[in-house]
Design a protein around this motif. Sequence first.
Motif, PDB file in Angstrom:
ATOM      1  N   ASP A 312       9.592  -2.325 -10.214  1.00  0.00           N
ATOM      2  CA  ASP A 312      11.003  -3.614 -10.007  1.00  0.00           C
ATOM      3  C   ASP A 312      10.672  -3.944  -8.455  1.00  0.00           C
ATOM      4  OD1 ASP A 312      12.075  -1.285  -9.249  1.00  0.00           O
ATOM      5  OD2 ASP A 312      13.223  -2.512 -10.635  1.00  0.00           O
ATOM      6  N   ARG A 313      10.036  -2.568  -7.809  1.00  0.00           N
ATOM      7  CA  ARG A 313       9.956  -3.033  -6.210  1.00  0.00           C
ATOM      8  C   ARG A 313       8.466  -2.664  -5.643  1.00  0.00           C
ATOM      9  NH1 ARG A 313      13.112   1.669  -3.640  1.00  0.00           N
ATOM     10  NH2 ARG A 313      14.624   0.429  -4.589  1.00  0.00           N
ATOM     11  N   GLU A 314       7.872  -3.540  -4.964  1.00  0.00           N
ATOM     12  CA  GLU A 314       6.275  -3.502  -4.316  1.00  0.00           C
ATOM     13  C   GLU A 314       6.499  -2.806  -3.477  1.00  0.00           C
ATOM     14  OE1 GLU A 314       5.565  -7.012  -2.115  1.00  0.00           O
ATOM     15  OE2 GLU A 314       5.926  -8.390  -4.464  1.00  0.00           O
ATOM     16  N   THR A 315       4.616  -1.975  -3.841  1.00  0.00           N
ATOM     17  CA  THR A 315       3.876  -1.117  -2.951  1.00  0.00           C
ATOM     18  C   THR A 315       2.942  -1.461  -2.585  1.00  0.00           C
ATOM     19  OG1 THR A 315       3.586   1.116  -2.548  1.00  0.00           O
ATOM     20  CG2 THR A 315       2.941  -0.192  -4.932  1.00  0.00           C
ATOM     21  N   GLY A 316       2.188  -0.711  -0.907  1.00  0.00           N
ATOM     22  CA  GLY A 316       1.589  -1.346  -0.592  1.00  0.00           C
ATOM     23  C   GLY A 316       0.351  -0.426  -0.304  1.00  0.00           C
ATOM     24  N   SER A 317      -0.962  -0.648   0.394  1.00  0.00           N
ATOM     25  CA  SER A 317      -1.972  -0.232   0.533  1.00  0.00           C
ATOM     26  C   SER A 317      -2.588  -0.645   1.390  1.00  0.00           C
ATOM     27  CB  SER A 317      -2.466   0.164  -0.641  1.00  0.00           C
ATOM     28  OG  SER A 317      -3.814   0.966  -0.395  1.00  0.00           O
ATOM     29  N   ASP A 318      -3.249  -0.192   2.226  1.00  0.00           N
ATOM     30  CA  ASP A 318      -3.924  -1.154   3.852  1.00  0.00           C
ATOM     31  C   ASP A 318      -5.708  -0.748   3.171  1.00  0.00           C
ATOM     32  OD1 ASP A 318      -5.530  -2.283   5.491  1.00  0.00           O
ATOM     33  OD2 ASP A 318      -4.233  -1.347   6.515  1.00  0.00           O
ATOM     34  N   PHE A 319      -6.262  -0.930   2.239  1.00  0.00           N
ATOM     35  CA  PHE A 319      -7.344  -0.560   1.825  1.00  0.00           C
ATOM     36  C   PHE A 319      -8.659  -1.469   2.141  1.00  0.00           C
ATOM     37  CE2 PHE A 319      -5.692  -2.386  -1.926  1.00  0.00           C
ATOM     38  CZ  PHE A 319      -6.792  -3.415  -1.928  1.00  0.00           C
ATOM     39  N   GLN A 320     -10.020  -1.297   2.398  1.00  0.00           N
ATOM     40  CA  GLN A 320     -11.401  -2.072   2.783  1.00  0.00           C
ATOM     41  C   GLN A 320     -11.568  -1.906   0.840  1.00  0.00           C
ATOM     42  OE1 GLN A 320     -13.338  -1.627   6.508  1.00  0.00           O
ATOM     43  NE2 GLN A 320     -11.612  -1.134   7.048  1.00  0.00           N
ATOM     44  N   LEU A 321     -12.374  -3.239   0.906  1.00  0.00           N
ATOM     45  CA  LEU A 321     -12.670  -3.039  -0.837  1.00  0.00           C
ATOM     46  C   LEU A 321     -13.915  -3.114  -0.669  1.00  0.00           C
ATOM     47  CD1 LEU A 321     -12.218  -3.405  -3.518  1.00  0.00           C
ATOM     48  CD2 LEU A 321     -11.977  -5.964  -3.178  1.00  0.00           C
TER      49      LEU A 321
END
Length: 529
Positions: A312-321
């Motif tokens: 119920d809580r968002e998480t983040g990730s700064d990745f290149q794809l």
Amino acid sequence: MKTVIIGLLGARLDHGGLGRKRHERWRPTVSLVMHDSLPVDEFVLLHHPDEQQLADISVDDMRALSPQTVITTHLVDYDDPWDFEQVYSRLLDFTRSYAFDPEQNDYYIHITTGTHVAQICLYLLTEANYLPGKLIQTSPSKDGVQGTFHIIDLDLSRYDQIASRFEKEARDGIAYLKGGIETRNAAFNRLISQLEQVSIKSSAPMLLTGPTGAGKSRLAKRIYELKKQRGQVTGRLVEVNCATLRGDNAMSALFGHVKGAFTGALSARTGLLREADKGLLFLDEIGELGLDEQAMLLRAIEDKVFMPLGGDRETGSDFQLIVGTNRNLYEQVRTGRFREDLLARINLWTYELPALKQRIEDFEPNLEHELQQFTVRAGYKVSFNKAARAQYLAFAYAPEALWRANFRDLNSSVTRMATLATGGRITEDIVAGEIERLKQAWFAFSQEKSIATEVLTEVLPAETLSELDLFDRMQLSEVVKVCRESRSMAEAGRKLYNASRNQKTRVNDSHRLKQYLQRFGLTFQAVCI
């Protein structure tokens, strides 16, 4: 071209005392209009509101020394001259309000005066071309108040040593992406050359397409290593084959889950996107990903946030794809199996890797590479004898060599031959056995041969058959079938030339069929046995 100088008033260096003695001292801003070798047509003086008195005096002195110079002033107001963000923002505002005309004017940005923060800001704005000019720096001299000046051009391509180093870095990067293989295919070399630039300049998604075994996964790994070398990523490389992801497992693997999200979820899971934070995520066979996962992936790419399964809580990730596929994603969009908005997001940089047959001129250097890799793995050197090498290369370039799995076929082939090489030498017998093995494997998987070649193997020698184009095989196999279903050559001719025979004044279907079969060294009697 007119000469325009833009510079900040120096509260300390340009002061020089406000009395008459100021004319006896070097003042950087004023000195710029005193050089015969640098006639200044316009001077834009930037200053803080608190420096108005000094600005007025400096402008008067400059006009007295250089009446032909048009001098304008521009206020740059900030609370703290050492606050980088404030100073940069105010100077950026100036660049956006000033009407630059590089076609008519040569611009020089004076970076001697002002705080170190202001000087850095002017440098960065010039480097980014917000200030479209060259840097100019002044310094005092022992023989008067005029001083000296030095111009710095930030176009690094103008400096031979720097340009040659950039070229070497680019060559090194290209060679690294190619695995050190001296490839000869011009189209492939152009692709890798652009890919090298994009890899170090862009963090946008990349789409690698091409048939299975063309090298998409290996290239993605090399892109990651190149980015890591150049400081583009600090995290790890996370790879996943989307064909292995199904249902809740797909959501959980990619985005993670919280404890109790589904039956069997006894503990929380981070997810691959989170593991790729500050690094690179390679999603191979992205065309196999489900529509729900595609929707979540799109948001993760655009917003860098996503919801773990059951959370119920968002998480983040700064990745290149980087994504890879051997499917036609446009066709999948048309059939509703792939999201059009996701395709639009991932195909900014799209590179189609050619099959091995499409760049067959690169076969020999890749063969050498595979032998070297085997040597590293096995711990001993393996090589061909001269005749065996020629035998293998002749087969590799022949039309019958399909290389269906591309470089995977080549890798497997080299591994088999090298493993069987007694004393590290691949002989003609080993090559002959390997060629036969490859032929059988490709024949078993070749739909064209199962349809067109099965009949022809009964009437043509293998050597002749191997030299026929697919078009001739398909056509000849149908002709043979018709001949076998007919009681005579005349009947077979009537069936085969049923339309064109009506347009001829003299009909000789048997003769036409006889001539066609003779092209392949065949007769009607021979094909009907």
